[in-house]
Enzyme design. Structure first.
Site, PDB file in Angstrom:
ATOM      1  N   ASP A  51       1.159  57.583  52.016  1.00 35.92           N
ATOM      2  CA  ASP A  51       0.791  56.743  53.170  1.00 35.92           C
ATOM      3  C   ASP A  51       1.512  55.393  53.079  1.00 35.92           C
ATOM      4  OD1 ASP A  51      -0.720  55.727  51.098  1.00 35.92           O
ATOM      5  OD2 ASP A  51      -2.620  55.718  52.183  1.00 35.92           O
ATOM      6  N   SER A  52       2.315  55.220  52.001  1.00 33.60           N
ATOM      7  CA  SER A  52       3.247  54.088  51.924  1.00 33.60           C
ATOM      8  C   SER A  52       4.215  54.126  53.098  1.00 33.60           C
ATOM      9  CB  SER A  52       4.019  54.124  50.603  1.00 33.60           C
ATOM     10  OG  SER A  52       4.616  55.400  50.413  1.00 33.60           O
ATOM     11  N   ASP A  90      -0.564  62.457  51.410  1.00 31.05           N
ATOM     12  CA  ASP A  90      -1.673  61.507  51.301  1.00 31.05           C
ATOM     13  C   ASP A  90      -2.638  61.669  52.457  1.00 31.05           C
ATOM     14  OD1 ASP A  90      -1.799  59.828  49.099  1.00 31.05           O
ATOM     15  OD2 ASP A  90      -0.285  58.453  49.874  1.00 31.05           O
ATOM     16  N   GLU A 189      -1.743  53.811  39.182  1.00 34.47           N
ATOM     17  CA  GLU A 189      -0.857  52.801  39.769  1.00 34.47           C
ATOM     18  C   GLU A 189      -1.143  51.417  39.222  1.00 34.47           C
ATOM     19  OE1 GLU A 189      -0.310  53.067  44.002  1.00 34.47           O
ATOM     20  OE2 GLU A 189       0.723  51.127  44.096  1.00 34.47           O
TER      21      GLU A 189
HETATM   22  O1  KIV Z   1       1.639  56.122  49.213  1.00 35.92           O
HETATM   23  C1  KIV Z   1       2.354  56.268  48.204  1.00 35.92           C
HETATM   24  O2  KIV Z   1       3.590  56.275  48.286  1.00 35.92           O
HETATM   25  C2  KIV Z   1       1.696  56.434  46.913  1.00 35.92           C
HETATM   26  C3  KIV Z   1       2.546  56.402  45.688  1.00 35.92           C
HETATM   27  C4  KIV Z   1       3.017  55.021  45.440  1.00 35.92           C
HETATM   28  C5  KIV Z   1       1.876  56.958  44.513  1.00 35.92           C
HETATM   29  O3  KIV Z   1       0.512  56.564  46.861  1.00 35.92           O
END
Ligand code: KIV
Length: 271
Positions: A51-52, A90, A189
């Protein structure tokens, strides 16, 4: 390789087995078909549609605004580029925290519509019932502890988590409870390397670190960060393997110059 010469697909079982075999897990994020295809062909073990994408694709300041429909849209594109890697997606903020029933329906919808292999959920004790129920109905779950970006408004800072004894204990307890609840792997993280080492030693599922030191069973980075596309974002845990932001700016500057001076297209580039 399979009989028809396709790479053998990784599964949640083969990822779990890496804990014993000690072969480190290399994971990266992807948000589109082309990137996913490149990562898959380069041997990445897990591709996460994080969700990044809210930050690095949509330009938001947090991960909170991204919707289930948007996660599904990106995951469907990524899925088409993946042959070998385990594809994890995610679950976005508020899609699994309200009720267990809600979580089951939303995780189920994502699995049905995207062909992802697993979902990732952020949090510990608060979502144990959700994890139990979701895994019980056959959806593999990757956990995520430490700096969980969906909780940024509670943390109030993106600084390292787990620096005091209370939070360290909570992270270790949560990791063990997540394992009991059925997660097949666990993202850690931005926590101290020592704490990540302790967690990794106490659970029998693989830990995958981001800013969590070298002793996790695997590592994950956001693809835009490791390729140098997020030019101003430079926390110390990111190793930049390229400066693609600069490369793109240089290429486009040259293109603009070539068009303006009529150096592009030339005779060979014309019909
Ligand atoms: O949303 C994301 O990219 C993540 C990673 C940084 C683990 O959760």
């Amino acid at each position: 390789m399979t009989k028809d010469n396709r790479p053998r697909k990784l599964t949640t079982l083969s990822i779990r087995e890496r804990k014993q075999s000690k072969e480190k897990i290399a994971a990266l994020t992807a948000y589109d078909y082309v990137t996913a295809k490149l990562l898959d062909a380069s041997g990445v073990d897990i591709i996460l549609v994080g969700d990044s994408l809210s930050n690095v694709f949509q330009g938001n300041t947090t991960t909170l605004p991204v919707t289930i429909d948007e996660m599904i849209y990106h995951t469907k594109a990524v899925q088409k580029g993946v042959q070998r890697a385990l594809l994890v997606t995610d679950m976005p903020f508020l899609s699994y925290q309200v009720t267990v029933e809600d979580a089951v329906r939303n995780c189920g919808r994502v699995m049905k519509e995207t062909q992802a292999d697993a979902v990732k959920l952020e949090g510990g004790t608060a979502i144990i019932d959700v994890i139990k129920r979701v895994t019980d109905i056959g959806i593999p779950v990757m956990g995520h502890l430490g700096l969980t970006p969906q909780s940024i408004n509670v943390f109030g800072t993106y600084k390292v988590r787990g620096t005091d004894a209370d939070e360290q204990k909570r992270i270790i307890d949560d990791a063990q409870r997540l394992e009991e609840a059925g997660v097949f792997s666990l993202v850690l993280e931005k926590i101290p390397a020592d704490l990540a080492k302790q967690v990794t030693g106490r659970v029998s599922i693989p830990t995958i670190g981001i800013g969590a030191g070298p002793d996790c069973d695997g590592q994950i980075l956001v693809i835009n960060d490791m390729l140098g596309l997020s030019e101003e974002f430079r926390p110390r845990f990111i190793r930049r393997y390229a400066e693609l932001g600069k490369t793109i700016r240089d290429c486009v500057t040259q293109y603009v110059k070539d068009v303006r001076t009529a150096a592009f297209p030339d005779k060979n580039e014309s019909y």
